[in-house]
Design a protein around this motif. Structure first.
Motif, PDB file in Angstrom:
ATOM      1  N   VAL A   1       1.011  -1.289   0.047  1.00 17.26           N
ATOM      2  CA  VAL A   1       0.005  -0.160  -0.123  1.00 17.26           C
ATOM      3  C   VAL A   1       0.735   1.287  -0.039  1.00 17.26           C
ATOM      4  CG1 VAL A   1      -1.634   1.366   1.382  1.00 17.26           C
ATOM      5  CG2 VAL A   1      -2.095  -1.335   0.884  1.00 17.26           C
ATOM      6  N   GLU A   2       2.040   1.115   0.940  1.00 18.57           N
ATOM      7  CA  GLU A   2       2.849   2.470   0.877  1.00 18.57           C
ATOM      8  C   GLU A   2       3.447   2.693  -0.331  1.00 18.57           C
ATOM      9  OE1 GLU A   2       7.055   3.861   3.090  1.00 18.57           O
ATOM     10  OE2 GLU A   2       5.819   2.065   3.691  1.00 18.57           O
ATOM     11  N   ALA A   3       3.996   1.579  -1.251  1.00 15.63           N
ATOM     12  CA  ALA A   3       4.550   1.736  -2.576  1.00 15.63           C
ATOM     13  C   ALA A   3       3.606   2.060  -3.720  1.00 15.63           C
ATOM     14  CB  ALA A   3       5.197   0.437  -3.003  1.00 15.63           C
ATOM     15  N   PHE A   4       2.266   1.473  -3.725  1.00 17.85           N
ATOM     16  CA  PHE A   4       1.489   1.719  -4.762  1.00 17.85           C
ATOM     17  C   PHE A   4      -0.041   2.029  -4.454  1.00 17.85           C
ATOM     18  CE2 PHE A   4       4.662  -2.160  -5.935  1.00 17.85           C
ATOM     19  CZ  PHE A   4       5.192  -1.488  -6.886  1.00 17.85           C
ATOM     20  N   GLY A   5      -0.176   2.204  -3.298  1.00 22.36           N
ATOM     21  CA  GLY A   5      -1.450   2.860  -2.978  1.00 22.36           C
ATOM     22  C   GLY A   5      -2.839   2.188  -2.618  1.00 22.36           C
ATOM     23  N   THR A   6      -2.572   0.709  -2.917  1.00 21.36           N
ATOM     24  CA  THR A   6      -3.569  -0.126  -2.534  1.00 21.36           C
ATOM     25  C   THR A   6      -3.399  -1.343  -3.012  1.00 21.36           C
ATOM     26  OG1 THR A   6      -6.162  -0.489  -2.564  1.00 21.36           O
ATOM     27  CG2 THR A   6      -5.101   0.184  -4.613  1.00 21.36           C
ATOM     28  N   VAL A   7      -4.291  -2.299  -2.927  1.00 18.72           N
ATOM     29  CA  VAL A   7      -4.035  -3.713  -3.428  1.00 18.72           C
ATOM     30  C   VAL A   7      -5.324  -4.099  -4.026  1.00 18.72           C
ATOM     31  CG1 VAL A   7      -3.889  -6.280  -2.889  1.00 18.72           C
ATOM     32  CG2 VAL A   7      -2.685  -4.514  -1.509  1.00 18.72           C
ATOM     33  N   HIS A   8      -5.194  -4.429  -5.455  1.00 16.59           N
ATOM     34  CA  HIS A   8      -6.375  -5.073  -6.048  1.00 16.59           C
ATOM     35  C   HIS A   8      -6.755  -6.401  -6.213  1.00 16.59           C
ATOM     36  CE1 HIS A   8      -5.244  -0.899  -7.720  1.00 16.59           C
ATOM     37  NE2 HIS A   8      -6.670  -0.645  -7.747  1.00 16.59           N
ATOM     38  N   ILE A   9      -5.464  -7.101  -6.350  1.00 11.50           N
ATOM     39  CA  ILE A   9      -5.040  -8.480  -6.818  1.00 11.50           C
ATOM     40  C   ILE A   9      -4.342  -9.244  -5.725  1.00 11.50           C
ATOM     41  CG2 ILE A   9      -4.546 -10.357  -8.439  1.00 11.50           C
ATOM     42  CD1 ILE A   9      -4.895  -7.803 -10.562  1.00 11.50           C
ATOM     43  N   LEU A  10      -4.830 -10.343  -5.311  1.00 10.79           N
ATOM     44  CA  LEU A  10      -4.209 -11.308  -4.419  1.00 10.79           C
ATOM     45  C   LEU A  10      -4.014 -12.632  -4.861  1.00 10.79           C
ATOM     46  CD1 LEU A  10      -2.748 -12.196  -1.818  1.00 10.79           C
ATOM     47  CD2 LEU A  10      -4.919 -12.643  -0.570  1.00 10.79           C
ATOM     48  N   ILE A  11      -2.771 -13.114  -5.217  1.00 11.13           N
ATOM     49  CA  ILE A  11      -2.419 -14.551  -5.545  1.00 11.13           C
ATOM     50  C   ILE A  11      -2.164 -15.514  -4.686  1.00 11.13           C
ATOM     51  CG2 ILE A  11      -1.687 -16.060  -7.559  1.00 11.13           C
ATOM     52  CD1 ILE A  11      -3.487 -13.684  -8.529  1.00 11.13           C
ATOM     53  N   ASN A  12      -2.804 -16.281  -3.714  1.00 17.45           N
ATOM     54  CA  ASN A  12      -2.432 -17.249  -2.959  1.00 17.45           C
ATOM     55  C   ASN A  12      -1.700 -18.344  -3.500  1.00 17.45           C
ATOM     56  OD1 ASN A  12      -3.219 -15.909  -0.515  1.00 17.45           O
ATOM     57  ND2 ASN A  12      -5.394 -16.377  -1.048  1.00 17.45           N
ATOM     58  N   ASN A  13      -0.443 -18.173  -3.838  1.00 21.51           N
ATOM     59  CA  ASN A  13       0.332 -19.182  -4.097  1.00 21.51           C
ATOM     60  C   ASN A  13       1.462 -19.928  -3.213  1.00 21.51           C
ATOM     61  OD1 ASN A  13       1.824 -20.367  -6.865  1.00 21.51           O
ATOM     62  ND2 ASN A  13       3.503 -19.338  -6.044  1.00 21.51           N
ATOM     63  N   ALA A  14       1.553 -19.417  -2.234  1.00 18.91           N
ATOM     64  CA  ALA A  14       2.787 -20.050  -1.337  1.00 18.91           C
ATOM     65  C   ALA A  14       2.344 -21.398  -0.971  1.00 18.91           C
ATOM     66  CB  ALA A  14       2.903 -19.040  -0.064  1.00 18.91           C
ATOM     67  N   GLY A  15       3.093 -22.249  -1.148  1.00 25.15           N
ATOM     68  CA  GLY A  15       2.933 -23.421  -0.568  1.00 25.15           C
ATOM     69  C   GLY A  15       4.230 -24.478  -0.788  1.00 25.15           C
ATOM     70  N   LEU A  16       3.918 -25.697  -0.137  1.00 26.92           N
ATOM     71  CA  LEU A  16       5.092 -26.668  -0.346  1.00 26.92           C
ATOM     72  C   LEU A  16       4.529 -27.997  -0.037  1.00 26.92           C
ATOM     73  CD1 LEU A  16       5.477 -27.126   2.886  1.00 26.92           C
ATOM     74  CD2 LEU A  16       6.892 -25.202   2.730  1.00 26.92           C
ATOM     75  N   ALA A  17       5.528 -29.278  -0.207  1.00 26.21           N
ATOM     76  CA  ALA A  17       4.881 -30.437  -0.024  1.00 26.21           C
ATOM     77  C   ALA A  17       6.079 -31.155   1.013  1.00 26.21           C
ATOM     78  CB  ALA A  17       4.979 -31.180  -1.319  1.00 26.21           C
ATOM     79  N   ARG A  18       5.421 -31.925   1.740  1.00 26.31           N
ATOM     80  CA  ARG A  18       6.249 -32.826   2.432  1.00 26.31           C
ATOM     81  C   ARG A  18       5.651 -34.120   2.542  1.00 26.31           C
ATOM     82  NH1 ARG A  18       9.066 -29.144   2.279  1.00 26.31           N
ATOM     83  NH2 ARG A  18      10.176 -28.320   3.643  1.00 26.31           N
ATOM     84  N   ASP A  19       5.852 -35.042   1.580  1.00 24.88           N
ATOM     85  CA  ASP A  19       5.100 -36.207   1.098  1.00 24.88           C
ATOM     86  C   ASP A  19       5.408 -37.439   2.099  1.00 24.88           C
ATOM     87  OD1 ASP A  19       4.361 -34.625  -1.014  1.00 24.88           O
ATOM     88  OD2 ASP A  19       5.310 -35.829  -2.399  1.00 24.88           O
ATOM     89  N   GLY A  20       4.342 -38.253   2.201  1.00 24.49           N
ATOM     90  CA  GLY A  20       4.591 -39.527   3.063  1.00 24.49           C
ATOM     91  C   GLY A  20       3.376 -40.189   3.264  1.00 24.49           C
ATOM     92  N   ARG A  21       3.236 -41.535   3.390  1.00 18.41           N
ATOM     93  CA  ARG A  21       2.036 -42.140   3.511  1.00 18.41           C
ATOM     94  C   ARG A  21       1.603 -41.860   5.104  1.00 18.41           C
ATOM     95  NH1 ARG A  21      -0.509 -45.227  -0.508  1.00 18.41           N
ATOM     96  NH2 ARG A  21       1.098 -45.538  -1.901  1.00 18.41           N
TER      97      ARG A  21
ATOM     98  N   ASP B   1       1.597 -30.048   9.751  1.00 24.91           N
ATOM     99  CA  ASP B   1       1.428 -28.677  10.291  1.00 24.91           C
ATOM    100  C   ASP B   1       2.163 -27.692   9.340  1.00 24.91           C
ATOM    101  OD1 ASP B   1      -0.082 -29.360  12.392  1.00 24.91           O
ATOM    102  OD2 ASP B   1       1.546 -29.196  13.634  1.00 24.91           O
ATOM    103  N   LEU B   2       3.255 -28.062   8.935  1.00 22.37           N
ATOM    104  CA  LEU B   2       4.181 -27.128   7.771  1.00 22.37           C
ATOM    105  C   LEU B   2       3.354 -26.898   6.560  1.00 22.37           C
ATOM    106  CD1 LEU B   2       6.419 -25.256   7.321  1.00 22.37           C
ATOM    107  CD2 LEU B   2       7.572 -27.407   6.548  1.00 22.37           C
ATOM    108  N   VAL B   3       2.791 -27.861   6.077  1.00 17.43           N
ATOM    109  CA  VAL B   3       2.235 -27.933   4.736  1.00 17.43           C
ATOM    110  C   VAL B   3       0.724 -27.275   4.866  1.00 17.43           C
ATOM    111  CG1 VAL B   3       1.004 -29.359   2.984  1.00 17.43           C
ATOM    112  CG2 VAL B   3       3.411 -29.896   3.726  1.00 17.43           C
ATOM    113  N   VAL B   4      -0.056 -27.606   5.755  1.00 18.49           N
ATOM    114  CA  VAL B   4      -1.251 -26.994   6.103  1.00 18.49           C
ATOM    115  C   VAL B   4      -1.271 -25.330   6.597  1.00 18.49           C
ATOM    116  CG1 VAL B   4      -3.484 -26.908   7.492  1.00 18.49           C
ATOM    117  CG2 VAL B   4      -2.535 -29.321   6.773  1.00 18.49           C
ATOM    118  N   ASP B   5      -0.174 -25.142   7.327  1.00 16.74           N
ATOM    119  CA  ASP B   5      -0.220 -23.850   7.772  1.00 16.74           C
ATOM    120  C   ASP B   5       0.363 -23.023   6.649  1.00 16.74           C
ATOM    121  OD1 ASP B   5      -0.803 -24.350  10.233  1.00 16.74           O
ATOM    122  OD2 ASP B   5       1.207 -23.921  11.156  1.00 16.74           O
ATOM    123  N   THR B   6       1.260 -23.496   5.918  1.00 19.77           N
ATOM    124  CA  THR B   6       1.842 -22.544   4.708  1.00 19.77           C
ATOM    125  C   THR B   6       0.678 -22.189   3.589  1.00 19.77           C
ATOM    126  OG1 THR B   6       3.962 -23.397   5.060  1.00 19.77           O
ATOM    127  CG2 THR B   6       3.696 -22.382   2.864  1.00 19.77           C
ATOM    128  N   GLY B   7      -0.082 -23.429   3.059  1.00 22.90           N
ATOM    129  CA  GLY B   7      -1.021 -23.431   2.247  1.00 22.90           C
ATOM    130  C   GLY B   7      -2.252 -22.724   2.278  1.00 22.90           C
TER     131      GLY B   7
END
Length: 248
Positions: free
Chosen positions: A79-99, A109-115
């Motif tokens: 907001v300080e740099a550009f005045g407002t926010v019009h668009i949000l892309i929630n892209n942050a995420g990661l994988a920690r695979d395992g049965r 927790d890490l995967v659920v909290d991040t995504g």
């Protein structure tokens, strides 16, 4: 086609590489002010520099989307740099695979909290600005994995949860001309995917079972996101756009 993104401000989380970086660059190409957010400051700065070197407008910001204070600071910088926010892309995420029987609580927790928690915190932080201006786009990155993948109970839960979150946001915020949609990529060729030890086997199987017989590119996803963020998609909300080459 003019997407009407010139002059809009877009925050893209997890934008230091892969799909997030491609989305950030696409917004920069369309004339948007891009806040390139990533937990890694150097990666965020590098992508922002790519955009500005190409004649665009961008700001690299280090932010952990699981940290409420960090998310608030990221939005304040935007907001300080550009005045407002019009668009949000929630892209942050990661994988920690395992049965599931071998999955640790910390990997869950890490995967659920991040995504999922990250999408909640970021969306909550930008909504007052979108509500005030009666215009906004919230796009969350789901995955074909929302249908369920063996060995990815945590990741699949997040990607399915983001679809429910998206539908709730669409219902809550449509009256203020804020749309909420999800994009669900399939097999996309990114450094993260290529780092998988069984990448070649996974890639070959995906090509064999995909109606369009190739692996997707990050730019394929960026194109879909740019459309949903645009003026051309103003009557689309609560939906999920699959970018999978027809593989479900």
């Amino acid at each position: 086609m003019d997407l009407g993104l010139s002059g809009k401000t877009a925050i893209v989380t997890g934008a230091g590489s892969g799909i997030g970086a491609a989305i950030a660059r696409r917004f920069g190409h369309e004339g948007a002010h891009v806040v390139v957010s990533d937990i890694n400051q150097e990666s965020a700065a590098a992508v922002a520099r790519d955009i500005t070197d190409a004649g665009g407008s961008a700001l690299g910001v280090a932010a952990d989307v699981t940290d409420e204070a960090a998310v608030s600071a990221m939005v304040e910088q935007a907001v300080e740099a550009f005045g407002t926010v019009h668009i949000l892309i929630n892209n942050a995420g990661l994988a920690r695979d395992g049965r599931i029987t071998k999955m640790s609580e910390s990997d869950w927790d890490l995967v659920v909290d991040t995504g999922l928690k990250g999408a909640f915190l970021c969306t909550r932080a930008v909504l007052p600005h979108m509500t005030d201006q009666k215009w906004g786009r919230i796009i969350s990155m789901s995955s074909r994995a929302h249908n369920g993948n063996p060995g990815q109970a945590n990741y699949s839960a997040v990607k399915a949860g983001l679809i429910g979150f998206t539908k709730a946001m669409a219902l809550e915020n449509g009256r203020n001309f804020i749309t909420a949609n999800a994009v669900a990529p399939g097999m996309i060729d990114t450094p993260f995917v290529r780092s998988h030890p069984a990448y070649e086997k996974i890639r070959d199987n995906a090509i064999k079972t995909t109606p369009i017989p190739r692996v997707g590119e990050a730019e394929d996803v960026a194109d879909a996101v740019a459309f949903l963020a645009s003026e051309r998609a103003s009557y689309i909300t609560g939906d999920v756009l699959h970018v999978t080459g027809g593989r479900y």
